[in-house]
Each structure stands twice: as structure tokens, then as C-alpha cells.
Design a protein around this motif. Structure first.
Motif, mmCIF file in Angstrom:
data_model
loop_
_atom_site.group_PDB
_atom_site.id
_atom_site.type_symbol
_atom_site.label_atom_id
_atom_site.label_comp_id
_atom_site.label_asym_id
_atom_site.label_seq_id
_atom_site.Cartn_x
_atom_site.Cartn_y
_atom_site.Cartn_z
ATOM 1 N N MET A 83 61.965 -45.212 -56.423
ATOM 2 C CA MET A 83 60.944 -45.853 -55.600
ATOM 3 C C MET A 83 61.107 -45.378 -54.158
ATOM 4 O O MET A 83 62.220 -45.214 -53.664
ATOM 5 C CB MET A 83 61.110 -47.378 -55.647
ATOM 6 N N GLY A 84 59.974 -45.152 -53.478
ATOM 7 C CA GLY A 84 60.018 -44.746 -52.068
ATOM 8 C C GLY A 84 60.667 -43.390 -51.907
ATOM 9 O O GLY A 84 60.301 -42.419 -52.577
ATOM 10 N N ASN A 85 61.695 -43.326 -51.052
ATOM 11 C CA ASN A 85 62.402 -42.067 -50.828
ATOM 12 C C ASN A 85 63.490 -41.820 -51.865
ATOM 13 O O ASN A 85 64.291 -40.895 -51.722
ATOM 14 C CB ASN A 85 63.000 -42.043 -49.423
ATOM 15 N N SER A 86 63.542 -42.671 -52.891
ATOM 16 C CA SER A 86 64.499 -42.563 -54.008
ATOM 17 C C SER A 86 65.910 -42.980 -53.613
ATOM 18 O O SER A 86 66.872 -42.699 -54.337
ATOM 19 C CB SER A 86 64.521 -41.139 -54.591
ATOM 20 N N HIS A 87 66.064 -43.664 -52.477
ATOM 21 C CA HIS A 87 67.380 -44.143 -52.027
ATOM 22 C C HIS A 87 67.261 -45.593 -51.571
ATOM 23 O O HIS A 87 66.176 -46.064 -51.224
ATOM 24 C CB HIS A 87 67.905 -43.286 -50.872
ATOM 25 N N TYR A 88 68.398 -46.276 -51.560
ATOM 26 C CA TYR A 88 68.416 -47.617 -50.994
ATOM 27 C C TYR A 88 68.261 -47.527 -49.469
ATOM 28 O O TYR A 88 68.642 -46.516 -48.865
ATOM 29 C CB TYR A 88 69.732 -48.318 -51.339
ATOM 30 N N PRO A 89 67.732 -48.560 -48.842
ATOM 31 C CA PRO A 89 67.565 -48.536 -47.378
ATOM 32 C C PRO A 89 68.897 -48.346 -46.660
ATOM 33 O O PRO A 89 69.905 -48.951 -47.024
ATOM 34 C CB PRO A 89 66.966 -49.913 -47.076
ATOM 35 N N LYS A 90 68.864 -47.472 -45.633
ATOM 36 C CA LYS A 90 70.066 -47.193 -44.851
ATOM 37 C C LYS A 90 69.942 -47.625 -43.398
ATOM 38 O O LYS A 90 70.916 -47.589 -42.655
ATOM 39 C CB LYS A 90 70.380 -45.696 -44.904
ATOM 40 N N GLY A 91 68.742 -47.979 -42.969
ATOM 41 C CA GLY A 91 68.545 -48.339 -41.567
ATOM 42 C C GLY A 91 68.333 -47.143 -40.679
ATOM 43 O O GLY A 91 68.531 -47.215 -39.470
ATOM 44 N N SER A 92 67.922 -46.017 -41.263
ATOM 45 C CA SER A 92 67.701 -44.788 -40.494
ATOM 46 C C SER A 92 66.217 -44.454 -40.458
ATOM 47 O O SER A 92 65.587 -44.334 -41.510
ATOM 48 C CB SER A 92 68.458 -43.612 -41.113
ATOM 49 N N PRO A 93 65.640 -44.277 -39.276
ATOM 50 C CA PRO A 93 64.218 -43.927 -39.191
ATOM 51 C C PRO A 93 63.911 -42.541 -39.742
ATOM 52 O O PRO A 93 62.760 -42.219 -40.003
ATOM 53 C CB PRO A 93 63.928 -43.995 -37.689
ATOM 54 N N ILE A 94 64.934 -41.719 -39.911
ATOM 55 C CA ILE A 94 64.725 -40.355 -40.394
ATOM 56 C C ILE A 94 64.554 -40.322 -41.906
ATOM 57 O O ILE A 94 63.749 -39.558 -42.437
ATOM 58 C CB ILE A 94 65.899 -39.448 -39.971
ATOM 59 N N VAL A 95 65.298 -41.169 -42.627
ATOM 60 C CA VAL A 95 65.314 -41.054 -44.088
ATOM 61 C C VAL A 95 64.685 -42.234 -44.817
ATOM 62 O O VAL A 95 64.243 -42.092 -45.960
ATOM 63 C CB VAL A 95 66.759 -40.854 -44.601
ATOM 64 N N ASP A 96 64.622 -43.398 -44.221
ATOM 65 C CA ASP A 96 64.162 -44.587 -44.949
ATOM 66 C C ASP A 96 62.683 -44.522 -45.289
ATOM 67 O O ASP A 96 61.868 -44.008 -44.522
ATOM 68 C CB ASP A 96 64.411 -45.854 -44.127
ATOM 69 N N LYS A 106 66.042 -52.221 -53.654
ATOM 70 C CA LYS A 106 66.395 -53.089 -52.535
ATOM 71 C C LYS A 106 65.320 -53.052 -51.465
ATOM 72 O O LYS A 106 64.613 -52.050 -51.312
ATOM 73 C CB LYS A 106 67.743 -52.676 -51.939
ATOM 74 N N VAL A 107 65.232 -54.149 -50.718
ATOM 75 C CA VAL A 107 64.278 -54.239 -49.621
ATOM 76 C C VAL A 107 64.919 -55.018 -48.483
ATOM 77 O O VAL A 107 65.711 -55.941 -48.718
ATOM 78 C CB VAL A 107 62.959 -54.930 -50.079
ATOM 79 N N ARG A 108 64.614 -54.621 -47.262
ATOM 80 C CA ARG A 108 65.071 -55.337 -46.066
ATOM 81 C C ARG A 108 63.858 -55.735 -45.255
ATOM 82 O O ARG A 108 63.014 -54.898 -44.935
ATOM 83 C CB ARG A 108 66.009 -54.464 -45.222
ATOM 84 N N ASP A 109 63.794 -57.030 -44.954
ATOM 85 C CA ASP A 109 62.749 -57.533 -44.074
ATOM 86 C C ASP A 109 63.318 -57.435 -42.667
ATOM 87 O O ASP A 109 63.893 -58.376 -42.141
ATOM 88 C CB ASP A 109 62.397 -58.975 -44.443
ATOM 89 N N ALA A 110 63.170 -56.267 -42.074
ATOM 90 C CA ALA A 110 63.915 -55.896 -40.871
ATOM 91 C C ALA A 110 63.246 -56.453 -39.621
ATOM 92 O O ALA A 110 62.679 -55.722 -38.820
ATOM 93 C CB ALA A 110 64.047 -54.377 -40.784
ATOM 94 N N THR A 111 63.306 -57.764 -39.478
ATOM 95 C CA THR A 111 62.722 -58.380 -38.280
ATOM 96 C C THR A 111 63.506 -58.004 -37.030
ATOM 97 O O THR A 111 62.988 -58.080 -35.924
ATOM 98 C CB THR A 111 62.673 -59.903 -38.445
ATOM 99 N N GLU A 112 64.776 -57.601 -37.226
ATOM 100 C CA GLU A 112 65.528 -57.104 -36.074
ATOM 101 C C GLU A 112 64.927 -55.774 -35.627
ATOM 102 O O GLU A 112 64.516 -54.964 -36.448
ATOM 103 C CB GLU A 112 67.015 -56.934 -36.400
ATOM 104 N N THR A 113 64.848 -55.561 -34.327
ATOM 105 C CA THR A 113 64.134 -54.392 -33.791
ATOM 106 C C THR A 113 65.115 -53.267 -33.467
ATOM 107 O O THR A 113 65.358 -52.949 -32.316
ATOM 108 C CB THR A 113 63.339 -54.778 -32.537
ATOM 109 N N PHE A 114 65.708 -52.664 -34.520
ATOM 110 C CA PHE A 114 66.598 -51.536 -34.252
ATOM 111 C C PHE A 114 65.821 -50.236 -34.153
ATOM 112 O O PHE A 114 66.368 -49.202 -33.818
ATOM 113 C CB PHE A 114 67.709 -51.424 -35.312
ATOM 114 N N TRP A 115 64.509 -50.235 -34.488
ATOM 115 C CA TRP A 115 63.624 -49.122 -34.141
ATOM 116 C C TRP A 115 62.632 -49.658 -33.128
ATOM 117 O O TRP A 115 62.290 -50.837 -33.137
ATOM 118 C CB TRP A 115 62.860 -48.611 -35.357
ATOM 119 N N SER A 116 62.120 -48.796 -32.300
ATOM 120 C CA SER A 116 61.140 -49.224 -31.302
ATOM 121 C C SER A 116 59.723 -48.968 -31.807
ATOM 122 O O SER A 116 59.486 -48.051 -32.595
ATOM 123 C CB SER A 116 61.359 -48.485 -29.978
ATOM 124 N N HIS A 117 58.806 -49.791 -31.360
ATOM 125 C CA HIS A 117 57.376 -49.634 -31.643
ATOM 126 C C HIS A 117 57.067 -49.649 -33.139
ATOM 127 O O HIS A 117 56.254 -48.872 -33.631
ATOM 128 C CB HIS A 117 56.841 -48.323 -31.031
#
Length: 452
Positions: free
Chosen positions: A384-397, A428-439
Motif C-alpha cells: 500500500m502507498g510507497n510499499s513501506h511503513y511510515p517513517k516520518g520522512s517527507p522524501i519517502v513517505d 500502518k497509519v499516523r494521524d500526524a497532527t504534529e507539524t514536523f513538516w511545514s505547509h
């Protein structure tokens, strides 16, 4: 055919023969193209394109085409589709100067029965012959070749992609989809039979709620990794939106993997997003899709019985096109005046199509979910998606960002705090309400490699 050679109606490039740019070659050809630059010379052993097909209206002495122009010194090859009539078209070539056909299934001059087409010109590593390849996904068929000796040069030196029209006199013909029309997919009998076979399986998109909105761990071989509005105090929605990035997860021939927004309207719903679905599209590419569940009917894209699906209004878009953009904006919005439901896309929110309000039993949205859905009739389940679990990286997630909802008073909620996560054990899914990416607004990251 001989009359074609007596005038200036043969296809050309947007460069003159000395590669100097002109606005209209020969006074009769016009172009709208992207082309390799005139900077430091480069050598090309091939080029590729995917093009959607239209049928613009032309006069008897005109043509309108979409093509790839592959320049080999002062000689060239054109491949693509054309409306109207053309040195040497197809196999109508003097002294054996044209392409040698090897395919039993395709002959130049056939109707373009597909909404989009893949073309490639590739030089053979062993003998230097130039091959025309066509196909879908990873399946490339050898159509024909030009022996290397037919060209003075051994490398390509320029390439251009786009539209070309010709007219001996004004007015010039249209290019692409004519004004006042929309692209219509030609549906063959074989395609209809395959669509019917999809109906025979339980492979239609669903939500992560059951029909009574009770969550289940896996609904009939469907798995999810989503963020969805909560089951608390009922709310009415007049719209929702998202921005998603695209991937091409590897699936089996009877599976699908999608990233989508699911907009529930009572017991009916609309889904929009991208999907890899070999049964539906006959390839393994990621493609845009719309799914409608309304009036007792369920259908993909425009394959809808009894007028139950979306009415297309855009000249530039039809469901099924390749999801080639890095990220795509989608919105479903209810019209304030007539209650119709609109699909909007792009940063400028272009109107793509609409569902008349009469097609749904309810007049407001009741639930929304964003994220991934996969289907498999049997294990193992696809990625599903990028075929990986979420890592918190804007490049790969794989992500869904900038989600919004629109309430019954047309107030837009950009925070969407009334959400909950739901995923199966394989994803897996993360409801990333924390703003570790901008915009990114309200951000969802999801995915997984699948499981056995």
C-alpha cells in the motif's frame, strides 16, 4: 497519397532544417510542443512518451496530431496519433525507406481505441536498427523497425513532444480536444466483458466502516490504513479535500492498491484518488480513478449504467489517465445553488465533472476518510502507498496532506480535529497532527509492504 507529397503537408518539427526556431514552418504548420534544448549537443538512443488521444475536427486538406518527433541528423521519425491526412506515412513508403512491420496485432493507421497510448523509439544495441515499441505498463510490444542504414546519422540529436497541426489556408484546425467536447473513452466489447468480470468479485472499493458504520478489521478481503471522521456527534458535510502523492505499488493481476478520499453520503459514497488495478486498466500503472456508489449502482470512472456516475465536463481530464504528477489535489464540493456534487482537481480547482444531486438519497455528506485501501481475493495482500511503513520522512513517505472538510454552512475546517486512525495489522497509519513538516496542514502518512 501522391498528392500529399506535392504540397507542404508532411509532418515537420518546430525547428527549421537548421534547427532555428520559427513560429510556423512553411507558413502552414503550427506547434505546441516541449522539446530538448539547443544547448550543448547530446546523443539519444531512444525516447518515450505516453499520450492521451482525441478526435479533433479537421478539414479534408488539414491534419491535427499529437506526436513524438525524433530527429536523427536532418532526418526524423514521427510517432503518435493524427486526425486527417500525411515524405512517407505508415507503410506507404517508396524504395523501402519506411518502417518494416513485424507486429501481427498493430498496423499504423488503426483507430486509437485507447484513451492514452505509450510510444517508444529505441536503438538496438546490437545492430543499430531503430525500433518502434508500443504498449502499456511494463508490456512493450515490438511493432516494427527502421534499418540503421536508412539514416545518415547513427544517433538522435533532438526530440520534441506535443501537438502539430497543418492547414493549406486559414482557419487552422483545433489541436487536442475540440472546444465544447470532452474526451470519451472508446470501450471495446472485450473491455466491457472484463468490466463485468470485476463485478463478479467483491473487489469494489469500500470504506473502513461497515454499511452501518461499525469498524471491522477486514471487510471482505479489503484492508485499510486511513484517518476518518469520528463516530461522535453526527455532522453534515458539504465537501472535503486532500493533496496526495503518487506511487506504483506492485500488485497481482486480481488485486488493487489505492490511495483515495472516501466521501460517504448516507449509505452511498464517492471515492477519488489514484489506483493500481490490472483488472480495470489492463496494466500495472498508477492511474486516476473515480468510483461511484449511488442509486443502487456501483461503477468505476465513466463505466456507469443508467446514468448513475459522474458527468464529465473537463476537456483535459478523464478518469483513467496516468497518475504522473508527484502530488495531486482533489476536492468533492456540493453546489450551493442546485446541490450537485462536483469533483475539483488541481491547484486552481478545475471543475472535472459532477454528480446530479438526484443520484443520491441523502443531500449531505455524513463521513469522510482519507488514506490507503487494498484488495486481494486471497493472501498475500499487496503493498500500500510507497510499499513501506511510515517513517516520518517527507522524501519517502506516502502521504495525504492539507485535508479539509466543509460543513453544512460552507465553513471550511483546515484542522479537522474530529478524526481517528484505523488500520489493519498489515498496514500502518499516523494521524500526524504534529507539524514536523511545514505547509502540510493536517497530515496523514500511511502504507505498508503487505502481508501473508
Amino acid at each position: 497519397m501522391k498528392s500529399l507529397y506535392s504540397d507542404n503537408s508532411n509532418p515537420q518539427s518546430s525547428w527549421s532544417k537548421t534547427y532555428k526556431s520559427t513560429s510556423s514552418n512553411g507558413g502552414h504548420h503550427h506547434f505546441a510542443v516541449v522539446r530538448t534544448t539547443k544547448g550543448k549537443p547530446r546523443r539519444y538512443n531512444g525516447a518515450y512518451m505516453n499520450s492521451n488521444a482525441f478526435n479533433p475536427s479537421v478539414g479534408p486538406m488539414q491534419f491535427s496530431s499529437t506526436r513524438m518527433h525524433f530527429q536523427i541528423g536532418n532526418e526524423f521519425i514521427h510517432v503518435g496519433w493524427t486526425a486527417g491526412g500525411h515524405e512517407c506515412y505508415n507503410l506507404l513508403c517508396l524504395d523501402g525507406s519506411g518502417m518494416i512491420l513485424v507486429s501481427q496485432d498493430l498496423i499504423p493507421g488503426r483507430l486509437t481505441e485507447h484513451m492514452d497510448l505509450n510510444f517508444a523509439i529505441i536503438k538496438d544495441k546490437d545492430n543499430g536498427n531503430w525500433w518502434l515499441l508500443m504498449g502499456t505498463g511494463y508490456l512493450w510490444e515490438h511493432i516494427g523497425f527502421w534499418p540503421a542504414r536508412r539514416f545518415k546519422e547513427s544517433f538522435g540529436n533532438r526530440i520534441e513532444w506535443g501537438g502539430e497541426v497543418y492547414s493549406p489556408s486559414p482557419p487552422n484546425p483545433p489541436m487536442g480536444c475540440p472546444i465544447g467536447t470532452v474526451p470519451i473513452l472508446r470501450v471495446t466489447k472485450d473491455a466491457l466483458l472484463k468490466m463485468k468480470s470485476i463485478d463478479g468479485y467483491n473487489s469494489k472499493p469500500q470504506s473502513s466502516w461497515s454499511k452501518t458504520y461499525k469498524p471491522t478489521s477486514s471487510i471482505d478481503n479489503h484492508n485499510f490504513a486511513v484517518v476518518r471522521t469520528t463516530k461522535g456527534k453526527p455532522k453534515s458535510y458539504n465537501g472535503a479535500s486532500m493533496n496526495i502523492n503518487t506511487f506504483t505499488p506492485s500488485v497481482g493481476p486480481m488485486q488493487f492498491s489505492a490511495s483515495r478520499m472516501h466521501f460517504q453520503i448516507g449509505n452511498e459514497f464517492i471515492q477519488v484518488g489514484w489506483i493500481v488495478h490490472p483488472q480495470l486498466y489492463h496494466d500495472f500503472n498508477s492511474r486516476l480513478f473515480v468510483f461511484t456508489n449511488a442509486g443502487g449502482h456501483e461503477c468505476y470512472n465513466l463505466f456507469c449504467p443508467d446514468g448513475s456516475g459522474m458527468i464529465l465536463v473537463s476537456q483535459d481530464f478523464t478518469p483513467g489517465l496516468l497518475a504522473e504528477q508527484k502530488s495531486i489535489d482533489f476536492a468533492i464540493m456540493k453546489d450551493k445553488i442546485n446541490g450537485n456534487w462536483w469533483l475539483l482537481m488541481g491547484t486552481s480547482w478545475e471543475e472535472i465533472g459532477f454528480w446530479p444531486s438526484s443520484r443520491f438519497k441523502e443531500s449531505s455528506g455524513t463521513r469522510v476518510e482519507w488514506g490507503g485501501e487494498v484488495y486481494s481475493p486471497s493472501p498475500p495482500n499487496p503493498p500500500m502507498g510507497n510499499s513501506h511503513y511510515p517513517k516520518g520522512s517527507p522524501i519517502v513517505d506516502s502521504y495525504v496532506r492539507l485535508i479539509t472538510t466543509v460543513d453544512e454552512n460552507y465553513n471550511t475546517d483546515k484542522t479537522v480535529k474530529n478524526t481517528e486512525r484505523y488500520s489493519d495489522s498489515c498496514y500502518k497509519v499516523r494521524d500526524a497532527t504534529e507539524t514536523f513538516w511545514s505547509h502540510v496542514g493536517h497530515l496523514i502518512i500511511y502504507g505498508g509492504p503487505g502481508c501473508k
